[in-house]
Scaffold this active site. Structure first.
Site, PDB file in Angstrom:
ATOM      1  N   ASP A 161      -2.529  -1.558  -3.754  1.00  0.00           N
ATOM      2  CA  ASP A 161      -2.972  -0.424  -4.567  1.00  0.00           C
ATOM      3  C   ASP A 161      -1.934  -0.126  -5.651  1.00  0.00           C
ATOM      4  OD1 ASP A 161      -0.966   0.805  -3.099  1.00  0.00           O
ATOM      5  OD2 ASP A 161      -2.293   2.091  -1.945  1.00  0.00           O
ATOM      6  N   ARG A 220       7.061   5.798   1.781  1.00  0.00           N
ATOM      7  CA  ARG A 220       6.101   6.899   1.982  1.00  0.00           C
ATOM      8  C   ARG A 220       4.974   6.484   2.947  1.00  0.00           C
ATOM      9  NH1 ARG A 220       1.667   8.619  -0.746  1.00  0.00           N
ATOM     10  NH2 ARG A 220       2.510  10.642  -1.291  1.00  0.00           N
ATOM     11  N   LEU A 269       0.853  -1.205   0.000  1.00  0.00           N
ATOM     12  CA  LEU A 269       0.000   0.000   0.000  1.00  0.00           C
ATOM     13  C   LEU A 269       0.880   1.243   0.000  1.00  0.00           C
ATOM     14  CD1 LEU A 269      -2.516  -0.922   2.855  1.00  0.00           C
ATOM     15  CD2 LEU A 269      -3.054  -0.864   0.421  1.00  0.00           C
ATOM     16  N   HIS A 270       0.674   2.116  -0.953  1.00  0.00           N
ATOM     17  CA  HIS A 270       1.465   3.356  -0.931  1.00  0.00           C
ATOM     18  C   HIS A 270       0.799   4.538  -1.629  1.00  0.00           C
ATOM     19  CE1 HIS A 270       2.381   1.985  -4.963  1.00  0.00           C
ATOM     20  NE2 HIS A 270       2.842   3.177  -5.255  1.00  0.00           N
ATOM     21  N   ARG A 271      -0.354   4.304  -2.287  1.00  0.00           N
ATOM     22  CA  ARG A 271      -0.980   5.393  -3.053  1.00  0.00           C
ATOM     23  C   ARG A 271      -1.471   6.497  -2.128  1.00  0.00           C
ATOM     24  NH1 ARG A 271       0.162   4.813  -8.009  1.00  0.00           N
ATOM     25  NH2 ARG A 271       0.079   2.654  -8.650  1.00  0.00           N
TER      26      ARG A 271
END
Ligand code: UD1
Length: 377
Positions: free
Chosen positions: A297, A253, A218-220
């Site tokens: 994502d 991030r 997950l990083h969006r």
């Protein structure tokens, strides 16, 4: 007839590397191509960049622009400033860019304005969601490029609808699957990745064994940039990890946001979550092939799970990779669907699909090289 053609290949961020590797290998077999590999430095860590170069046998970049992280405008502008100088010094016949990252759009804009022929690989993907920075990058790259190389026929249709010349669109298939087929055997021979991870991760989870764990990336911005959403997401993940272990190689991030929002304590207390830093290519595909499902994502992994026929739960409102939904094992879901969807997988009712061998046969690099020879010879 020309004796050779000088092409700058641009690689900037992690999702570019597994595509550049097979292409460069194939191009290097033919003396006609004089290749200059430019790394923009958009991704720069050992885990996000160097490890990929080593594992995928990508030669050292000829030039590294070392732009690093910054806001979109600053990062894009820095790449443009530095890449313009490279283009002027190198005077290439063509510039080839990949995918939809900031490096893609920055370099294609520079090359186009210098009247250098431009090639966009992975053209024609559209999520039709302009809130995603990648969508803007795709639209700009496709509208200025001279030659569009696509991975699937639906992308050709989109480009034709948008007015691109059909004679300059070449459907050659998915380079990511070239890498997957090249490296799957090596990855299978690795010491089981979970065992390795147990040494490195922050969680003492025991290796649950093949097909007994979920994998998550997950990083969006849409999932990790809002505190309330991220907190809800962590709570939901907590419900899943009560049922089965989930491995989470965390993007820098995402970790940054968890710390920034003061969610670190909650995150660390999720018992069934095996957290590691970003993984190398081999470690990741080794885990992916043994996982029961992927919750993600990311973009490209939707193609890899479809090829491996592993249920992919994509936590997004839309995808640019529509065929993975239509024909593959991919499903778009919301946060409220997660538990229900994981239960389906646990009951053996996860989504399965099929791949079209035409664009997922591991031979895309060869087809791209054939077309490049036709264009430039
Ligand atoms: C970029 C791509 C995205 C892709 C993703 C894969 C754009 C617009 N987005 O997003 O499409 O899915 O890469 O990873 O190009 N950072 C590090 N080390 C690194 C690189 C980044 O710690 O080597 C951290 C920095 O804190 C940085 C943040 O990650 O601020 C985001 O990096 P950035 O390259 O801006 O975007 P990604 O989110 O990685």
């Amino acid at each position: 007839m020309r004796s050779n053609v000088k092409i700058i290949l641009v690689a900037g961020a992690r999702p570019n590397f597994m595509k550049i590797a097979p292409l460069m290998r194939e191009m290097k077999k033919n003396k006609f191509f004089k290749i200059v590999l430019v790394h923009t430095g958009q991704h720069y860590d050992e885990e996000m960049s160097e490890k990929f170069f080593r594992q995928l046998n990508i030669p050292e970049p000829d030039i590294n622009l070392e732009v690093g992280s910054a806001s979109h405008a600053v990062q894009t502008a820095r790449i443009m400033l530095r890449f313009e100088k490279v283009c002027v010094d190198e005077n290439p016949d063509a510039v080839l860019v990949i995918g939809d990252v900031n490096s893609t759009v920055a370099c294609i804009l520079v090359a186009s304005k210098l009247n250098i022929k431009t090639i966009h690989y992975e053209a024609g993907f559209r999520s039709y969601d302009r809130r995603m920075p990648e969508e803007i990058n795709r639209i700009v790259a496709d509208s200025v490029c001279d030659y569009c190389f696509t991975t699937s026929p639906d992308a050709d249709e989109i480009l034709i609808r948008e007015g691109k010349n059909v004679n300059n669109i070449f459907m050659c298939g998915d380079l990511m699957i070239d890498s997957l087929t090249d490296y799957l055997k090596v990855a299978t021979e690795l010491e089981p990745t979970l065992k390795l991870l147990n040494g490195e991760s922050t969680s003492p989870l025991k290796d649950p064994g093949k097909k007994k764990f979920g994998l998550m990336t997950l990083h969006r911005p849409s999932n990790v940039d809002d505190k309330v959403h991220l907190q809800n997401l962590l709570n939901t993940i907590g419900l899943i990890t009560e049922k089965l272990p989930v491995v989470f190689p965390i993007h820098p991030r995402t970790l940054k946001k968890i710390n920034e929002f003061g969610l670190r304590k909650e995150f660390d207390s999720l018992k069934g979550l095996l957290v590691s830093g970003p993984l190398g290519y081999l470690e990741f595909i080794s885990l992916l092939k043994d996982s029961m499902f992927l919750l993600t994502d990311s973009g490209g992994i939707q193609e890899e799970t479809t090829w491996l026929n592993i249920p992919c739960l994509t936590l997004r409102e839309n995808t640019e990779r529509r065929l993975t939904i239509l024909n593959g094992s991919n499903k778009l879901i919301t946060i409220t669907d997660i538990e229900k969807e994981v239960d389906l997988v646990l009951r053996g009712k996860g989504k399965t699909g099929k791949v079209s061998p035409k664009y997922s046969d591991g031979k895309s690099a060869g087809r791209i090289v054939e077309k490049l020879l036709k264009i430039f010879k």
